[in-house]
Write a protein that holds these residues in place. Sequence first.
Motif, PDB file in Angstrom:
ATOM      1  N   GLU A 153     -55.734  27.891 -70.102  1.00  0.00           N
ATOM      2  CA  GLU A 153     -54.539  28.558 -70.609  1.00  0.00           C
ATOM      3  C   GLU A 153     -53.558  28.853 -69.487  1.00  0.00           C
ATOM      4  O   GLU A 153     -52.372  29.090 -69.743  1.00  0.00           O
ATOM      5  CB  GLU A 153     -54.930  29.862 -71.310  1.00  0.00           C
ATOM      6  CG  GLU A 153     -55.834  29.670 -72.515  1.00  0.00           C
ATOM      7  CD  GLU A 153     -56.223  30.988 -73.144  1.00  0.00           C
ATOM      8  OE1 GLU A 153     -55.467  31.972 -72.984  1.00  0.00           O
ATOM      9  OE2 GLU A 153     -57.293  31.057 -73.783  1.00  0.00           O
ATOM     10  N   ARG A 154     -54.032  28.860 -68.257  1.00  0.00           N
ATOM     11  CA  ARG A 154     -53.171  29.162 -67.110  1.00  0.00           C
ATOM     12  C   ARG A 154     -52.729  27.897 -66.379  1.00  0.00           C
ATOM     13  O   ARG A 154     -52.099  27.981 -65.327  1.00  0.00           O
ATOM     14  CB  ARG A 154     -53.908  30.083 -66.128  1.00  0.00           C
ATOM     15  CG  ARG A 154     -54.401  31.372 -66.760  1.00  0.00           C
ATOM     16  CD  ARG A 154     -54.788  32.398 -65.735  1.00  0.00           C
ATOM     17  NE  ARG A 154     -55.847  31.951 -64.854  1.00  0.00           N
ATOM     18  CZ  ARG A 154     -56.373  32.693 -63.867  1.00  0.00           C
ATOM     19  NH1 ARG A 154     -55.900  33.901 -63.655  1.00  0.00           N
ATOM     20  NH2 ARG A 154     -57.335  32.224 -63.120  1.00  0.00           N
ATOM     21  N   ARG A 155     -53.065  26.738 -66.928  1.00  0.00           N
ATOM     22  CA  ARG A 155     -52.718  25.483 -66.265  1.00  0.00           C
ATOM     23  C   ARG A 155     -51.673  24.728 -67.079  1.00  0.00           C
ATOM     24  O   ARG A 155     -51.723  24.708 -68.306  1.00  0.00           O
ATOM     25  CB  ARG A 155     -53.951  24.600 -66.079  1.00  0.00           C
ATOM     26  CG  ARG A 155     -54.998  25.183 -65.136  1.00  0.00           C
ATOM     27  CD  ARG A 155     -56.115  24.197 -64.902  1.00  0.00           C
ATOM     28  NE  ARG A 155     -57.119  24.721 -63.987  1.00  0.00           N
ATOM     29  CZ  ARG A 155     -58.173  24.030 -63.541  1.00  0.00           C
ATOM     30  NH1 ARG A 155     -58.332  22.770 -63.942  1.00  0.00           N
ATOM     31  NH2 ARG A 155     -59.028  24.572 -62.718  1.00  0.00           N
ATOM     32  N   GLN A 156     -50.754  24.111 -66.364  1.00  0.00           N
ATOM     33  CA  GLN A 156     -49.738  23.261 -66.965  1.00  0.00           C
ATOM     34  C   GLN A 156     -49.596  21.984 -66.137  1.00  0.00           C
ATOM     35  O   GLN A 156     -50.039  21.924 -64.991  1.00  0.00           O
ATOM     36  CB  GLN A 156     -48.380  23.972 -67.032  1.00  0.00           C
ATOM     37  CG  GLN A 156     -48.256  25.031 -68.105  1.00  0.00           C
ATOM     38  CD  GLN A 156     -46.859  25.598 -68.168  1.00  0.00           C
ATOM     39  OE1 GLN A 156     -46.360  26.152 -67.192  1.00  0.00           O
ATOM     40  NE2 GLN A 156     -46.217  25.458 -69.313  1.00  0.00           N
ATOM     41  N   VAL A 157     -48.984  20.990 -66.748  1.00  0.00           N
ATOM     42  CA  VAL A 157     -48.595  19.789 -66.010  1.00  0.00           C
ATOM     43  C   VAL A 157     -47.073  19.738 -66.061  1.00  0.00           C
ATOM     44  O   VAL A 157     -46.496  19.155 -66.986  1.00  0.00           O
ATOM     45  CB  VAL A 157     -49.212  18.517 -66.610  1.00  0.00           C
ATOM     46  CG1 VAL A 157     -48.815  17.296 -65.785  1.00  0.00           C
ATOM     47  CG2 VAL A 157     -50.728  18.632 -66.674  1.00  0.00           C
ATOM     48  N   PRO A 158     -46.403  20.392 -65.120  1.00  0.00           N
ATOM     49  CA  PRO A 158     -44.931  20.371 -65.145  1.00  0.00           C
ATOM     50  C   PRO A 158     -44.414  18.975 -64.839  1.00  0.00           C
ATOM     51  O   PRO A 158     -44.942  18.260 -63.991  1.00  0.00           O
ATOM     52  CB  PRO A 158     -44.552  21.366 -64.048  1.00  0.00           C
ATOM     53  CG  PRO A 158     -45.732  21.370 -63.122  1.00  0.00           C
ATOM     54  CD  PRO A 158     -46.943  21.136 -63.972  1.00  0.00           C
ATOM     55  N   GLY A 159     -43.366  18.576 -65.534  1.00  0.00           N
ATOM     56  CA  GLY A 159     -42.879  17.214 -65.355  1.00  0.00           C
ATOM     57  C   GLY A 159     -43.872  16.225 -65.936  1.00  0.00           C
ATOM     58  O   GLY A 159     -44.584  16.506 -66.891  1.00  0.00           O
ATOM     59  N   ALA A 160     -43.924  15.052 -65.363  1.00  0.00           N
ATOM     60  CA  ALA A 160     -44.841  14.014 -65.840  1.00  0.00           C
ATOM     61  C   ALA A 160     -45.094  13.025 -64.715  1.00  0.00           C
ATOM     62  O   ALA A 160     -44.309  12.905 -63.765  1.00  0.00           O
ATOM     63  CB  ALA A 160     -44.266  13.299 -67.060  1.00  0.00           C
ATOM     64  N   TRP A 161     -46.211  12.297 -64.855  1.00  0.00           N
ATOM     65  CA  TRP A 161     -46.590  11.290 -63.869  1.00  0.00           C
ATOM     66  C   TRP A 161     -46.440   9.909 -64.492  1.00  0.00           C
ATOM     67  O   TRP A 161     -46.975   9.627 -65.559  1.00  0.00           O
ATOM     68  CB  TRP A 161     -48.019  11.523 -63.387  1.00  0.00           C
ATOM     69  CG  TRP A 161     -48.142  12.800 -62.614  1.00  0.00           C
ATOM     70  CD1 TRP A 161     -48.447  14.036 -63.098  1.00  0.00           C
ATOM     71  CD2 TRP A 161     -47.916  12.957 -61.211  1.00  0.00           C
ATOM     72  NE1 TRP A 161     -48.431  14.964 -62.087  1.00  0.00           N
ATOM     73  CE2 TRP A 161     -48.116  14.333 -60.904  1.00  0.00           C
ATOM     74  CE3 TRP A 161     -47.572  12.091 -60.174  1.00  0.00           C
ATOM     75  CZ2 TRP A 161     -47.974  14.846 -59.624  1.00  0.00           C
ATOM     76  CZ3 TRP A 161     -47.442  12.595 -58.890  1.00  0.00           C
ATOM     77  CH2 TRP A 161     -47.646  13.952 -58.627  1.00  0.00           C
ATOM     78  N   TRP A 171     -43.899  11.253 -59.683  1.00  0.00           N
ATOM     79  CA  TRP A 171     -43.626  12.441 -60.479  1.00  0.00           C
ATOM     80  C   TRP A 171     -42.166  12.465 -60.903  1.00  0.00           C
ATOM     81  O   TRP A 171     -41.271  12.176 -60.107  1.00  0.00           O
ATOM     82  CB  TRP A 171     -43.964  13.690 -59.672  1.00  0.00           C
ATOM     83  CG  TRP A 171     -43.738  14.974 -60.432  1.00  0.00           C
ATOM     84  CD1 TRP A 171     -44.583  15.565 -61.314  1.00  0.00           C
ATOM     85  CD2 TRP A 171     -42.575  15.807 -60.357  1.00  0.00           C
ATOM     86  NE1 TRP A 171     -44.032  16.714 -61.807  1.00  0.00           N
ATOM     87  CE2 TRP A 171     -42.791  16.898 -61.241  1.00  0.00           C
ATOM     88  CE3 TRP A 171     -41.380  15.753 -59.653  1.00  0.00           C
ATOM     89  CZ2 TRP A 171     -41.861  17.905 -61.415  1.00  0.00           C
ATOM     90  CZ3 TRP A 171     -40.443  16.758 -59.831  1.00  0.00           C
ATOM     91  CH2 TRP A 171     -40.695  17.823 -60.701  1.00  0.00           C
ATOM     92  N   ILE A 172     -41.926  12.801 -62.168  1.00  0.00           N
ATOM     93  CA  ILE A 172     -40.561  12.980 -62.659  1.00  0.00           C
ATOM     94  C   ILE A 172     -40.419  14.420 -63.158  1.00  0.00           C
ATOM     95  O   ILE A 172     -41.417  15.079 -63.471  1.00  0.00           O
ATOM     96  CB  ILE A 172     -40.211  11.985 -63.784  1.00  0.00           C
ATOM     97  CG1 ILE A 172     -41.150  12.159 -64.989  1.00  0.00           C
ATOM     98  CG2 ILE A 172     -40.247  10.563 -63.267  1.00  0.00           C
ATOM     99  CD1 ILE A 172     -40.788  11.288 -66.174  1.00  0.00           C
TER     100      ILE A 172
END
Length: 702
Positions: A153-161, A171-172
Amino acid sequence: MARAMLGPPPTAPRPDPSPWGPSGAGIVFGKAWAHAYVRDGWNGPWRHVPYLQPLRSVEAAFPERSSAEFIYHYGDVKREDRIDMAHWLPAEGLDLYVCIRVIPEQGRPFISWVGVIPAEQLQVFGTTVDLSGTTHPAGDQPMTAYGLEYLLERRQVPGAWVRKDDASAKWIGWSPTFNQRYVSGLQELGNRSAEKIQESGTEVAYGFGGSSVWSHRDIVEYLLHYSNPDGPSITEPDFYLAPVAETEDPEIIRFFDAMQTRVPHEGRNVSSVLASLVDRSRGLGAQVRWSTLPGSGGGEAGFPSGVVEFELVSMADAAISVGDVTLPPNPMREYLSLDRGLEVQHSLVTVDAMATYDRLRVQGARVLSCFSVATSVLDITSDRVLIEPDWLAATQTAYIAADDVARTSPDFERVWQRFRLPASFNWRTVYFQALNPSFSDNAVIDFASFAEYMNTGHSWRRQLPFVVPGGGADDEPVYMAPFVLMRILESGDDQYKWMMGNRPAPDHKPCQFSLIDQGLALDIRYNPNHYAAKNHFTADSAITAKLDYDQMVATVCLETDTRPAVDVLLDAPGVGRDRTLTITVPDVEVWIIAQGTVTGVASDGSLSAYRGDRVLRDDTARLRHIAALAKAVYAKHRRAVNVRYRGLRLDHPLGTYIIAAWQDQVRHDIESVVTQRVMDYENNSTAIKTGFVELDFAKSAG
């Protein structure tokens, strides 16, 4: 990579289920002591906190959150193992990892629960004063810990690979929706790279940057990999999709691989996205597994360490197959015994009130059929459907007799402008290609037979899903609006030239091409009307007719009467009843195209025609997938059970499929999965809860 395991050590195996009745009683610890251990980082040493008392722990299946409750008494306290009254300060617990280690009177110790402490409370009773005059607070310190899934719940993938050509990742700064192609007006799936991204020569996960379709497995592997800490971490564990070795449980992985959905992840945490992919309403559950293997991950033997795995759990007790899709059975199938005398403190069985049905029908959207149309006069080799004028001969005669001003009247708006499919249209081209195929009971396309045409509210598709050969990189589909072509024979030129819709040839007027749903008509509007009536209009006018509508071809797309559907017989219909549940999944589509359909104009002035596969899009596998889930849900009556036993127990862990409960030789069918196991360390009891939900077909459309 270590294989993570949940719950009891190998010396405490689960009893095998018996097909003739209740299984063995399992391992019960009538007297046991629970101790709390904490550590600062996931790979740090575990240390015992002697007076942090575990009260209760709840193991819950994903997406529910596991939890545990602790209490610590502080201030001037005389502990049970001390003879003096010492002063105890509040314990430091925030952001610590915590596990509960149970030491039974007989047998080996085992870890019953693992998590992290994100919250605490201080219940202040008062203030004490020691001999020096220093004041100290006194009271109770309740602590709440959550299971390791809380970390997601505390993890995100900001942007995208995005996968680059050299297999590395770039990374974008924004997060595309999984499987959403950004083409206006279409719902085509797929924006995944064709191959996996590599790190140090090892494939890790798929990325964005292509037109392949993300399966649910691909998305979970991507999210877990790119949300794990960079490099070796002593702070948090790495999460992986279990099983790491696909040979350990390939069926559940193959089933997960067959699921496809559009999933947004911009601004969402990993747990939120996983919950939209894996939940009990999809026929699948999940749980987080931690390892207690000796020395796993360099940790202490017998304590949690190493990788943490996100493991899938089937909600079915037997393999459910529809077509080429199979929901595998849950390998852990057991029975409950409700007549063990004083062992059972409480038992509650809730009967499922879900309706029962005799048949299931899972259907998609209406089939889209793409083809070209032209009048019978047009001499081309491409296959097509014949269209006819949609105006009265008397109106045409009146138009010819009028002057240019009168010809602008709305009374003449159809003359040489409106064309339609004839009433005798039979869903075949002039070369007998079927444009409205039938489907088998498993939604497999059958071009050998076709449905009869019935004019009951068809509609044109305003965007065309067809492929222009060479129009895209690697033969990717090129999506075009419906278009019309006019053939021009210039004076002194032996070649025919073509003009397309609003892009006319030099010295020619553009047309406004539109589709009319009522009557399935086409409007090709020129000003004046007779501009497109060369060889048909001979009266006087200030504007000469230059084009002949008989030298026109248009490519269109039509919604047919037919839907792909999977039909499943659940039970032989009884006398006087035949109850059918129809489930419509609107984004499951089938697109077909007639070979020879005109797709444009070649450089030499000839028409380009489509010669590829007649099926451009086929989502029927998703219908078979949903039908398999629906059959698993509706084929049986299900009950939820809540049983509380005396003593701490290791049988019936999370994910166990409870077939039935036995009481005094009477069998109660349960047919649901253990979704909670609660250990009460104060009252020395264990509660087992099972759960079921009605299938959410909107979510299961993936």
